[in-house]
Design a protein around this motif. Structure first.
Motif, mmCIF file in Angstrom:
data_model
loop_
_atom_site.group_PDB
_atom_site.id
_atom_site.type_symbol
_atom_site.label_atom_id
_atom_site.label_comp_id
_atom_site.label_asym_id
_atom_site.label_seq_id
_atom_site.Cartn_x
_atom_site.Cartn_y
_atom_site.Cartn_z
ATOM 1 N N ALA A 73 1.222 -0.756 0.287
ATOM 2 C CA ALA A 73 -0.140 0.150 -0.492
ATOM 3 C C ALA A 73 1.206 0.910 0.188
ATOM 4 N N THR A 74 2.023 1.030 1.117
ATOM 5 C CA THR A 74 2.806 2.332 0.936
ATOM 6 C C THR A 74 3.449 2.699 -0.339
ATOM 7 N N TRP A 75 4.052 1.434 -1.266
ATOM 8 C CA TRP A 75 4.799 1.374 -2.453
ATOM 9 C C TRP A 75 3.307 2.313 -3.157
ATOM 10 N N ALA A 76 2.280 1.686 -3.983
ATOM 11 C CA ALA A 76 1.270 2.148 -4.386
ATOM 12 C C ALA A 76 0.925 3.985 -3.839
ATOM 13 N N VAL A 77 0.779 4.066 -3.626
ATOM 14 C CA VAL A 77 0.601 5.549 -3.045
ATOM 15 C C VAL A 77 1.516 6.704 -2.637
ATOM 16 N N LEU A 78 2.796 5.718 -3.006
ATOM 17 C CA LEU A 78 3.517 6.754 -2.697
ATOM 18 C C LEU A 78 4.098 7.315 -4.653
ATOM 19 N N GLY A 79 4.258 8.470 -4.625
ATOM 20 C CA GLY A 79 5.061 9.504 -6.321
ATOM 21 C C GLY A 79 6.250 9.777 -5.887
ATOM 22 N N GLY A 80 6.959 9.331 -5.418
ATOM 23 C CA GLY A 80 8.483 10.649 -4.804
ATOM 24 C C GLY A 80 9.381 10.176 -5.911
ATOM 25 N N VAL A 201 15.734 20.918 7.769
ATOM 26 C CA VAL A 201 16.610 20.821 8.076
ATOM 27 C C VAL A 201 17.110 19.873 7.211
ATOM 28 N N CYS A 202 16.686 19.214 5.946
ATOM 29 C CA CYS A 202 17.852 18.560 4.812
ATOM 30 C C CYS A 202 18.621 19.764 4.000
ATOM 31 N N ALA A 203 18.255 20.906 3.978
ATOM 32 C CA ALA A 203 18.813 22.110 3.278
ATOM 33 C C ALA A 203 20.293 22.889 3.600
ATOM 34 N N ARG A 204 21.490 22.598 2.342
ATOM 35 C CA ARG A 204 22.673 22.714 3.011
ATOM 36 C C ARG A 204 22.473 24.090 3.753
ATOM 37 N N ARG A 205 21.335 25.259 3.476
ATOM 38 C CA ARG A 205 21.422 26.500 4.270
ATOM 39 C C ARG A 205 20.243 26.105 4.925
ATOM 40 N N PRO A 206 20.186 25.816 6.105
ATOM 41 C CA PRO A 206 19.234 25.545 6.894
ATOM 42 C C PRO A 206 18.177 27.285 7.602
ATOM 43 N N ASP A 207 19.364 27.972 8.081
ATOM 44 C CA ASP A 207 18.394 29.404 8.619
ATOM 45 C C ASP A 207 18.222 30.157 7.214
ATOM 46 N N GLU A 208 18.800 29.977 6.465
ATOM 47 C CA GLU A 208 17.717 30.510 5.225
ATOM 48 C C GLU A 208 16.639 30.337 4.988
ATOM 49 N N ALA A 209 16.671 28.424 4.519
ATOM 50 C CA ALA A 209 15.714 27.700 4.170
ATOM 51 C C ALA A 209 13.869 27.962 5.552
ATOM 52 N N TRP A 210 14.687 28.292 6.256
ATOM 53 C CA TRP A 210 14.093 28.689 7.981
ATOM 54 C C TRP A 210 13.264 29.853 7.808
ATOM 55 N N ARG A 211 13.751 31.113 7.142
ATOM 56 C CA ARG A 211 13.516 32.455 7.277
ATOM 57 C C ARG A 211 12.936 33.206 5.881
ATOM 58 N N VAL A 212 12.513 32.043 5.550
ATOM 59 C CA VAL A 212 11.885 32.139 4.167
ATOM 60 C C VAL A 212 11.080 31.325 4.201
ATOM 61 N N LEU A 213 10.763 30.261 5.030
ATOM 62 C CA LEU A 213 10.045 29.950 4.927
ATOM 63 C C LEU A 213 8.944 30.414 6.065
ATOM 64 N N ARG A 214 9.076 31.058 7.009
ATOM 65 C CA ARG A 214 8.769 31.975 8.090
ATOM 66 C C ARG A 214 7.873 33.753 7.510
ATOM 67 N N ARG A 215 9.085 33.887 6.675
ATOM 68 C CA ARG A 215 8.528 35.174 5.758
ATOM 69 C C ARG A 215 7.812 35.395 5.525
ATOM 70 N N ASP A 216 7.548 34.303 4.014
ATOM 71 C CA ASP A 216 7.059 33.688 2.591
ATOM 72 C C ASP A 216 5.968 32.601 2.266
ATOM 73 N N LEU A 273 17.032 17.360 -3.721
ATOM 74 C CA LEU A 273 16.157 18.284 -1.916
ATOM 75 C C LEU A 273 15.451 17.233 -2.106
ATOM 76 N N SER A 274 14.348 17.359 -2.951
ATOM 77 C CA SER A 274 13.425 16.442 -2.621
ATOM 78 C C SER A 274 13.157 14.775 -2.608
ATOM 79 N N ALA A 275 13.792 14.236 -2.694
ATOM 80 C CA ALA A 275 14.607 13.111 -2.262
ATOM 81 C C ALA A 275 15.105 12.723 -0.896
ATOM 82 N N VAL A 276 16.288 13.984 -0.683
ATOM 83 C CA VAL A 276 16.690 13.804 0.686
ATOM 84 C C VAL A 276 15.364 13.731 1.765
#
Length: 293
Positions: A73-80, A201-216, A273-276
């Protein structure tokens, strides 16, 4: 669940007889029978199909069935994995200078009108689609499977499929598809935010990813897509959002991130990044499932 994630990574979507395609055929047949320009009729249609999908998931309770049924079921519903393949194919076409081929291929990722899109616009559309669909294709089903087992896996995929089929603001579906669209928003509310955090968490620049996530993250018209796209924009150092065309209708989306416009090379970065993020979500989901179980 981890076995199902591994099957998806190795095999991708089944080439023939995909269960989601079979569900789509059932949903289309039922729509022809019950359609009316009515929210009540649409809500009944949605409830019947989602409940039916969840009911099929109860097969995990059969003796000795839990591990194989959960894995399949997990295999069937995943599309990554399929999402990554589509992203890489778009990158290949653009790297080869085949704009016409890339425009035709874009429909595999999103409903955006590709006519007249140049290389950078196609790259942006692909990166945005990979970001948003990381949640829909992988993180959301894993989290629902973690807390509700196989019924959760199948019910989520049913909800997401119905949204793709009837959840449009068109003359035919604005009322009939209302329940499917709203239920999809609700089912993705937590997963989209988990996707955003895992991307940080998985980004090479987590601080920047967190800042943009919170702001935008909340600027997007979708209650969920913006969280994924904003986190990816910060993680990749690009700027997403802008003017899009859907079915001849022009939409101006707020910009997310402070970087440059996405380029073709950013597509492969987004796919990696999506795969990680998907692997991290698989570990998180398995941990939650073990705790719940």
């Amino acid at each position: 669940m981890l076995l199902g994630v591994a099957l998806d990574a190795v095999l991708g979507d089944p080439r023939r007889g995909h269960p989601v395609a079979a569900f789509g055929r059932v949903a289309s047949g039922l729509e022809r029978r019950v359609y009316a320009d009515s929210r009540v009729r649409g809500a009944g249609y949605t409830a019947l199909l989602v409940a039916g999908a969840a009911g099929l998931g109860c097969a995990e309770r059969l003796p000795g069935a839990r591990v194989p049924v959960t894995a399949l079921a997990t295999w069937a519903v995943l599309g990554g994995t399929s999402l990554g393949r589509e992203g890489r194919e778009m990158a290949r076409l653009l790297e080869a200078g085949d704009l016409d081929g890339a425009r035709r291929r874009l429909s595999h990722l999103c409903a955006r009108d590709p006519k007249g899109l140049d290389e950078k616009a196609l790259a942006r559309a692909t990166v945005e689609s990979v970001a948003e669909n990381t949640s829909d294709a992988a993180i959301a089903p894993l989290l629902w499977g973690a807390v509700a087992g196989v019924p959760g896996l199948l019910a989520y995929r049913a909800i997401n499929t119905l949204d793709a089929m009837v959840g449009y603001r068109s003359p035919r579906y604005e009322r009939f598809g209302w329940a499917s669209a709203r239920l999809d928003d609700l089912a993705n509310w937590v997963p989209a935010r988990v996707t955003g955090v895992l991307t940080v968490v998985c980004a090479r620049r987590p601080d920047e990813a967190w800042r943009v996530l919170r702001r935008d993250g909340g600027a997007h018209p979708s209650p969920n897509a913006g969280r994924c796209e904003a986190a990816f924009a910060g993680a990749l150092g690009v700027r997403l959002g802008g003017t899009n065309v859907y079915g001849g209708r022009l939409e101006r989306r707020p910009e997310m991130g402070d970087g440059r416009e996405p380029e073709v090379r950013d597509i492969r970065r987004a796919v990696r990044l999506s795969a990680v993020v998907t692997v991290a979500a698989g570990v998180l989901a398995a941990t939650v499932a073990r705790s719940v179980g």
